[in-house]
Design a protein around this motif. Sequence first.
Motif, PDB file in Angstrom:
ATOM      1  N   ALA A   1     -76.216  -3.494 -31.910  1.00 33.95           N
ATOM      2  CA  ALA A   1     -75.254  -2.384 -31.950  1.00 33.95           C
ATOM      3  C   ALA A   1     -74.356  -2.391 -30.718  1.00 33.95           C
ATOM      4  O   ALA A   1     -73.139  -2.165 -30.814  1.00 33.95           O
ATOM      5  CB  ALA A   1     -75.991  -1.057 -32.064  1.00 33.95           C
ATOM      6  N   ILE A   2     -74.935  -2.664 -29.567  1.00 32.63           N
ATOM      7  CA  ILE A   2     -74.150  -2.712 -28.331  1.00 32.63           C
ATOM      8  C   ILE A   2     -73.124  -3.831 -28.399  1.00 32.63           C
ATOM      9  O   ILE A   2     -71.957  -3.653 -28.028  1.00 32.63           O
ATOM     10  CB  ILE A   2     -75.074  -2.887 -27.108  1.00 32.63           C
ATOM     11  N   CYS A   3     -73.536  -4.998 -28.886  1.00 36.01           N
ATOM     12  CA  CYS A   3     -72.621  -6.144 -28.977  1.00 36.01           C
ATOM     13  C   CYS A   3     -71.483  -5.866 -29.954  1.00 36.01           C
ATOM     14  O   CYS A   3     -70.319  -6.174 -29.654  1.00 36.01           O
ATOM     15  CB  CYS A   3     -73.383  -7.398 -29.384  1.00 36.01           C
ATOM     16  N   CYS A   4     -71.793  -5.291 -31.106  1.00 33.00           N
ATOM     17  CA  CYS A   4     -70.748  -4.977 -32.096  1.00 33.00           C
ATOM     18  C   CYS A   4     -69.763  -3.950 -31.548  1.00 33.00           C
ATOM     19  O   CYS A   4     -68.543  -4.114 -31.672  1.00 33.00           O
ATOM     20  CB  CYS A   4     -71.369  -4.459 -33.389  1.00 33.00           C
ATOM     21  N   ALA A   5     -70.290  -2.901 -30.943  1.00 34.49           N
ATOM     22  CA  ALA A   5     -69.426  -1.849 -30.407  1.00 34.49           C
ATOM     23  C   ALA A   5     -68.567  -2.362 -29.260  1.00 34.49           C
ATOM     24  O   ALA A   5     -67.366  -2.065 -29.181  1.00 34.49           O
ATOM     25  CB  ALA A   5     -70.274  -0.668 -29.942  1.00 34.49           C
ATOM     26  N   SER A   6     -69.139  -3.147 -28.375  1.00 34.40           N
ATOM     27  CA  SER A   6     -68.360  -3.637 -27.234  1.00 34.40           C
ATOM     28  C   SER A   6     -67.348  -4.698 -27.650  1.00 34.40           C
ATOM     29  O   SER A   6     -66.277  -4.804 -27.041  1.00 34.40           O
ATOM     30  CB  SER A   6     -69.275  -4.146 -26.125  1.00 34.40           C
TER      31      SER A   6
END
Length: 135
Positions: free
Chosen positions: A13-18
């Motif tokens: 989720a962090i990778c997709c959002a960033s």
Amino acid sequence: MFQQTADGLPVFAICCASATESFYRSALNAMINAKLTGKMGGLFPNMHVQLPMRVSYILGFKTVRYLLDEKVDRSKMGDMQNLGLACVPGLAMTPFSSMLEACNAGHLNPEPLWRRWTRGIAWRSAREVIFGIGA
């Protein structure tokens, strides 16, 4: 404030959002720089650098915080020690932040990217420490 802990580390989720944030932040920074300097650069300059740097920067911040929460018992430390630990993520992520800033400065600064990222690093470190403590 220094005793806050992370709830987990949702890496995907962090990778997709960033990664998504990387594109709108690039365009937004380009527009802000154009208004401030009067000279428009590209909306997405150096995205081959910005995208992995932004993902690494945000994931790095969260990972360093998470690892500190997991490995260090802050309840046994004093306020100054906790303040020192709160500074670690910002200091660790300063080079990433510097590279992101350098990617958007190319329309006014003709220096190579590898040199541009060092400009203003001391002040950027202070800013990143503040972000790391407060975010």
